[in-house]
Scaffold this motif. Sequence first.
Motif, PDB file in Angstrom:
ATOM      1  N   GLY A  73      13.006  14.601   1.554  1.00 23.69           N
ATOM      2  CA  GLY A  73      11.773  15.008   2.232  1.00 23.69           C
ATOM      3  C   GLY A  73      10.575  14.182   1.784  1.00 23.69           C
ATOM      4  O   GLY A  73       9.771  13.733   2.607  1.00 23.69           O
ATOM      5  N   GLU A  74      10.468  14.000   0.469  1.00 22.66           N
ATOM      6  CA  GLU A  74       9.353  13.207  -0.068  1.00 22.66           C
ATOM      7  C   GLU A  74       9.418  11.753   0.408  1.00 22.66           C
ATOM      8  O   GLU A  74       8.412  11.185   0.830  1.00 22.66           O
ATOM      9  N   ILE A  75      10.607  11.170   0.335  1.00 25.17           N
ATOM     10  CA  ILE A  75      10.765   9.760   0.721  1.00 25.17           C
ATOM     11  C   ILE A  75      10.492   9.591   2.208  1.00 25.17           C
ATOM     12  O   ILE A  75       9.819   8.640   2.619  1.00 25.17           O
ATOM     13  N   LYS A  76      10.981  10.514   3.026  1.00 32.81           N
ATOM     14  CA  LYS A  76      10.738  10.415   4.474  1.00 32.81           C
ATOM     15  C   LYS A  76       9.245  10.464   4.771  1.00 32.81           C
ATOM     16  O   LYS A  76       8.731   9.673   5.563  1.00 32.81           O
ATOM     17  N   ARG A 115       4.390   2.399  -4.092  1.00 31.91           N
ATOM     18  CA  ARG A 115       4.389   2.807  -5.507  1.00 31.91           C
ATOM     19  C   ARG A 115       4.802   4.266  -5.635  1.00 31.91           C
ATOM     20  O   ARG A 115       5.542   4.637  -6.550  1.00 31.91           O
ATOM     21  N   GLN A 116       4.318   5.101  -4.703  1.00 32.96           N
ATOM     22  CA  GLN A 116       4.679   6.524  -4.737  1.00 32.96           C
ATOM     23  C   GLN A 116       6.173   6.718  -4.468  1.00 32.96           C
ATOM     24  O   GLN A 116       6.792   7.618  -5.039  1.00 32.96           O
ATOM     25  N   ILE A 117       6.744   5.874  -3.619  1.00 37.46           N
ATOM     26  CA  ILE A 117       8.188   5.940  -3.372  1.00 37.46           C
ATOM     27  C   ILE A 117       8.945   5.655  -4.664  1.00 37.46           C
ATOM     28  O   ILE A 117       9.865   6.384  -5.036  1.00 37.46           O
ATOM     29  N   GLU A 118       8.546   4.605  -5.377  1.00 35.42           N
ATOM     30  CA  GLU A 118       9.228   4.268  -6.626  1.00 35.42           C
ATOM     31  C   GLU A 118       9.057   5.373  -7.658  1.00 35.42           C
ATOM     32  O   GLU A 118      10.002   5.703  -8.378  1.00 35.42           O
ATOM     33  N   HIS A 121      11.432   8.147  -6.703  1.00 37.42           N
ATOM     34  CA  HIS A 121      12.798   7.824  -7.104  1.00 37.42           C
ATOM     35  C   HIS A 121      12.978   8.069  -8.607  1.00 37.42           C
ATOM     36  O   HIS A 121      13.980   8.659  -9.034  1.00 37.42           O
ATOM     37  N   PHE A 122      12.007   7.627  -9.401  1.00 34.74           N
ATOM     38  CA  PHE A 122      12.100   7.786 -10.846  1.00 34.74           C
ATOM     39  C   PHE A 122      12.135   9.268 -11.228  1.00 34.74           C
ATOM     40  O   PHE A 122      12.953   9.690 -12.050  1.00 34.74           O
ATOM     41  N   LYS A 123      11.255  10.064 -10.606  1.00 37.21           N
ATOM     42  CA  LYS A 123      11.235  11.504 -10.879  1.00 37.21           C
ATOM     43  C   LYS A 123      12.563  12.146 -10.500  1.00 37.21           C
ATOM     44  O   LYS A 123      13.068  13.028 -11.202  1.00 37.21           O
ATOM     45  N   HIS A 124      13.142  11.695  -9.397  1.00 40.02           N
ATOM     46  CA  HIS A 124      14.427  12.220  -8.946  1.00 40.02           C
ATOM     47  C   HIS A 124      15.483  12.023 -10.041  1.00 40.02           C
ATOM     48  O   HIS A 124      16.241  12.945 -10.356  1.00 40.02           O
ATOM     49  N   PHE A 125      15.500  10.835 -10.632  1.00 33.81           N
ATOM     50  CA  PHE A 125      16.483  10.588 -11.691  1.00 33.81           C
ATOM     51  C   PHE A 125      16.134  11.322 -12.979  1.00 33.81           C
ATOM     52  O   PHE A 125      17.038  11.710 -13.734  1.00 33.81           O
ATOM     53  N   GLU A 126      14.864  11.542 -13.230  1.00 28.44           N
ATOM     54  CA  GLU A 126      14.486  12.384 -14.377  1.00 28.44           C
ATOM     55  C   GLU A 126      15.026  13.803 -14.176  1.00 28.44           C
ATOM     56  O   GLU A 126      15.529  14.425 -15.113  1.00 28.44           O
ATOM     57  N   LEU A 147      21.678   1.592 -12.023  1.00 31.52           N
ATOM     58  CA  LEU A 147      20.956   2.229 -10.923  1.00 31.52           C
ATOM     59  C   LEU A 147      20.401   1.232  -9.903  1.00 31.52           C
ATOM     60  O   LEU A 147      20.533   1.448  -8.697  1.00 31.52           O
ATOM     61  N   GLY A 148      19.781   0.175 -10.379  1.00 34.90           N
ATOM     62  CA  GLY A 148      19.206  -0.799  -9.462  1.00 34.90           C
ATOM     63  C   GLY A 148      20.239  -1.410  -8.538  1.00 34.90           C
ATOM     64  O   GLY A 148      20.012  -1.588  -7.344  1.00 34.90           O
ATOM     65  N   ARG A 149      21.405  -1.690  -9.083  1.00 37.74           N
ATOM     66  CA  ARG A 149      22.468  -2.307  -8.284  1.00 37.74           C
ATOM     67  C   ARG A 149      23.143  -1.280  -7.373  1.00 37.74           C
ATOM     68  O   ARG A 149      23.406  -1.546  -6.209  1.00 37.74           O
TER      69      ARG A 149
END
Length: 159
Positions: A73-76, A115-118, A121-126, A147-149
């Motif tokens: 939802g956030e990414i969309k 930047r907010q997308i990145e 993503h980081f928060k998602h993995f946290e 993760l990057g790959r």
Amino acid sequence: MEKTKLLTIAVIGLLLLNFATLGFLFFGVTKGHQPPPDRPEGRPKPREIIIERLHFDANQQKEYGKLIEWHRGEIKQLEDSIRVSKNELYLLLNDDKVDEKAKVTLIDKTALFQRQIEATHFKHFEDIKKLCKPEQQEYFNELTEELGRLFSRNKPKRP
């Protein structure tokens, strides 16, 4: 030309046209169900990778599903915002002279959304890390090295 001969040619032509249409529909429908070009056949989905690599139990999988819904939802929303700001940016090209201040503002606005997308993503993995039990932390640490790959979108190169 006789009417019978003309009628025979017309019937044969219509039959061929019908068979061609049916063939197109049959093969066109199955062709549309192939995997998208950015996900090669057999490549697991990110969800499957996380669950498998981190050895999530049923409860963790349920919680992870909730995290995925929030993340999507956030990414969309952010991607929609990027699309809107890019459209506004490129509309500036319709003017005889591009307003440089508006151009820079829209480019900065687009960059902020990226930047907010990145950060999302980081928060998602946290949040995924918080789901892990102590014995799963090592698996998570191994996963972070890839993760990057693993989750990059490898789009086909344009000619």
